[in-house]
Design a protein around this motif. Structure first.
Motif, PDB file in Angstrom:
ATOM      1  N   VAL A   1       0.873  -0.796  -0.074  1.00  0.00           N
ATOM      2  CA  VAL A   1       0.086   0.237  -0.153  1.00  0.00           C
ATOM      3  C   VAL A   1       0.635   1.149   0.050  1.00  0.00           C
ATOM      4  N   THR A   2       0.439   1.825  -1.138  1.00  0.00           N
ATOM      5  CA  THR A   2       1.928   3.123  -1.225  1.00  0.00           C
ATOM      6  C   THR A   2       1.094   4.417  -1.968  1.00  0.00           C
ATOM      7  N   PRO A   3       1.994   5.269  -1.950  1.00  0.00           N
ATOM      8  CA  PRO A   3       1.163   6.103  -2.697  1.00  0.00           C
ATOM      9  C   PRO A   3       0.826   6.324  -3.743  1.00  0.00           C
ATOM     10  N   GLU A   4       1.669   5.505  -4.470  1.00  0.00           N
ATOM     11  CA  GLU A   4       1.675   5.113  -6.247  1.00  0.00           C
ATOM     12  C   GLU A   4       0.057   4.679  -6.343  1.00  0.00           C
ATOM     13  N   SER A   5       0.205   2.782  -5.278  1.00  0.00           N
ATOM     14  CA  SER A   5      -1.065   2.330  -5.844  1.00  0.00           C
ATOM     15  C   SER A   5      -2.285   3.079  -5.605  1.00  0.00           C
ATOM     16  N   ILE A   6      -2.732   3.554  -4.316  1.00  0.00           N
ATOM     17  CA  ILE A   6      -3.504   4.606  -3.500  1.00  0.00           C
ATOM     18  C   ILE A   6      -3.777   5.780  -5.241  1.00  0.00           C
ATOM     19  N   TRP A   7      -3.436   6.225  -5.617  1.00  0.00           N
ATOM     20  CA  TRP A   7      -3.006   7.097  -7.020  1.00  0.00           C
ATOM     21  C   TRP A   7      -3.834   5.878  -7.471  1.00  0.00           C
ATOM     22  N   ASN A   8      -3.218   5.362  -8.029  1.00  0.00           N
ATOM     23  CA  ASN A   8      -3.829   4.370  -9.277  1.00  0.00           C
ATOM     24  C   ASN A   8      -5.491   3.726  -8.942  1.00  0.00           C
ATOM     25  N   ARG A   9      -5.792   3.643  -7.797  1.00  0.00           N
ATOM     26  CA  ARG A   9      -7.543   3.422  -7.214  1.00  0.00           C
ATOM     27  C   ARG A   9      -8.221   4.339  -7.394  1.00  0.00           C
ATOM     28  N   LEU A  10      -7.576   5.730  -7.567  1.00  0.00           N
ATOM     29  CA  LEU A  10      -8.339   6.929  -7.851  1.00  0.00           C
ATOM     30  C   LEU A  10      -8.752   6.955  -9.347  1.00  0.00           C
ATOM     31  N   GLY A  11      -7.677   6.813  -9.963  1.00  0.00           N
ATOM     32  CA  GLY A  11      -8.361   6.051 -11.588  1.00  0.00           C
ATOM     33  C   GLY A  11      -8.221   7.547 -12.402  1.00  0.00           C
ATOM     34  N   ILE A  12      -7.804   8.538 -11.802  1.00  0.00           N
ATOM     35  CA  ILE A  12      -7.817   9.884 -12.323  1.00  0.00           C
ATOM     36  C   ILE A  12      -7.275   9.961 -13.859  1.00  0.00           C
ATOM     37  N   GLN A  13      -7.913  10.328 -14.833  1.00  0.00           N
ATOM     38  CA  GLN A  13      -6.941  10.266 -16.282  1.00  0.00           C
ATOM     39  C   GLN A  13      -6.250  11.910 -16.588  1.00  0.00           C
ATOM     40  N   GLY A  14      -5.658  11.632 -17.596  1.00  0.00           N
ATOM     41  CA  GLY A  14      -5.620  12.753 -18.747  1.00  0.00           C
ATOM     42  C   GLY A  14      -4.091  13.507 -17.982  1.00  0.00           C
ATOM     43  N   PRO A  15      -3.601  15.186 -18.141  1.00  0.00           N
ATOM     44  CA  PRO A  15      -3.211  15.665 -17.398  1.00  0.00           C
ATOM     45  C   PRO A  15      -2.921  15.774 -16.121  1.00  0.00           C
ATOM     46  N   CYS A  16      -2.355  15.738 -15.296  1.00  0.00           N
ATOM     47  CA  CYS A  16      -2.951  15.544 -13.810  1.00  0.00           C
ATOM     48  C   CYS A  16      -1.792  15.886 -13.184  1.00  0.00           C
ATOM     49  N   GLY A  17      -0.164  16.515 -13.770  1.00  0.00           N
ATOM     50  CA  GLY A  17       0.705  16.781 -12.031  1.00  0.00           C
ATOM     51  C   GLY A  17       0.241  17.479 -11.589  1.00  0.00           C
TER      52      GLY A  17
END
Length: 371
Positions: free
Chosen positions: A263-279
């Motif tokens: 369980v990491t920031p990256e795995s949690i971010w991927n959970r959100l499923g936000i697409q497109g330019p999102c820097g």
């Protein structure tokens, strides 16, 4: 750094030895006849004929890989000993990638028994739990070099020990190191477990052969064993804090407590499923997640959740009770309840926690948008 004038005295033992730091090493020259037990690859084992021990930082700089001074490790030791002004045939040395400035020196005494621990340490890249899968096969002579880490302990005992007691002191010292890691909930980098050490830990123990006192017991029921535990455990904790910042304070963070479960920031971010330019969105997400992870209720709840996962995987808790108490913890942290159709395994419990953390961040981002 070279030269006798550049030695720094950083401690003195009750047996008369001085602890010096120089040339990226901590060196102790014996003041009399001593007996040692060491995991050193050169002059290791139980010896009664050595004149010095050392701990060496083999890197060329902080965060850099260790480098040999000769084609083989044995030849490297000869060169290093000579540079340190030591006899290669009468010296036991241990190596690390930790900086010698981050050493912890602790001492405890009882009557005529004094124990001093000189410890450097790091487990941030190389921490492991005994029994974790490995890539090193000495028989096949094929392996992948491990990442740097290493908890190195030099321990000095003011009295004499029998050979058996000296070996037992090594066991007690190792237990103290592992207890320190358990109390810090330091993660293995190779499994879901709590680390019991790093893959490259080394220990050297020195007792005083000239003492009129000879002890035969270094286990936990004896005063010597008690002193070893009370000395080594805080020294390991302090060394890790100095080298990597690992401490009870930094472990009061939800992300640090469950990274070993993936369980990491990256795995949690991927959970959100936000697409497109999102820097920009990802930067905001990272900040919001860090704020949530540092909240006392969340950090404590996630820490207890991690312990629940451990006990389930160890067979101490049934899956039914694991689900029941996981639900209670999720509710306390403001997360959704577990679904009744979830698979009955640890992976599903981990996935639910990851989803719960993602939901908390999503809610926080939504509130930020409204403002």
């Amino acid at each position: 750094m070279h030269g006798e004038e550049e030695k720094m005295l950083i401690g003195t033992l009750v047996t008369g030895e001085e602890i010096h730091r120089y040339q990226k090493s901590i060196v102790v020259n014996f003041a009399g006849k001593r007996k040692t037990i060491s995991t050193s690859r050169v002059n290791g084992g139980i010896r009664g004929d050595l004149s010095a021990v050392y701990n060496n930082d083999g890197t060329s700089g902080a965060g850099m890989a260790s480098q040999l001074k000769a084609p083989t490790y044995e030849e490297h030791i000869v060169v290093l000993c000579r540079e340190l002004g030591l006899d290669p045939e009468k010296t036991a040395g241990i190596g690390t990638a930790a900086q010698m400035e981050n050493v912890s020196i602790k001492t405890n005494s009882y009557k005529d028994i004094t124990v001093t621990a000189v410890v450097t340490g790091g487990v941030e890249t190389n921490g492991g739990r005994v029994g974790d899968p490995t890539t090193y096969d000495e028989l096949a002579k094929k392996h992948v070099d491990p990442s740097s880490g290493t908890i190195n302990i030099m321990m000095f005992i003011s009295v004499n020990l029998t050979d058996g007691a000296l070996a037992r002191a090594l066991v007690t010292c190792t237990e103290a190191k592992t207890a320190a890691l358990q109390e810090l909930d330091a993660p293995s980098k190779y499994s879901r477990g709590v680390a019991t050490g790093s893959g490259t830990d080394s220990t050297t123990i020195v007792c005083n052969s000239e003492s009129v006192i000879t002890l035969v017991d270094a286990g936990k029921h004896g005063k010597l064993g008690e002193l070893i535990g009370k000395t080594v455990k805080p020294a390991v904790k302090e060394a890790l804090k100095l080298q990597t910042g690992l401490s009870p304070l930094t472990q009061r963070n939800a992300l640090n407590r469950v990274s070993r479960f993936g369980v990491t920031p990256e795995s949690i971010w991927n959970r959100l499923g936000i697409q497109g330019p999102c820097g920009v969105m990802k930067a905001r997400f990272a900040q919001e997640l860090e704020d949530i992870a540092a909240q006392g209720l969340i950090a404590s709840g996630v820490g207890l959740y991690a312990r629940l996962l451990d006990e389930f995987e160890w067979g101490l808790v049934t899956i039914g009770n694991a689900y029941r108490y996981a639900n209670l913890l999720m509710g306390e942290m403001g997360m959704d309840s577990l679904g009744e159709d979830m698979a009955a395994n640890a992976d599903s419990l981990i996935s639910a926690l990851e989803a719960g953390l993602a939901k908390l961040v999503s809610n926080k981002l939504g509130k930020t948008e409204e403002q």
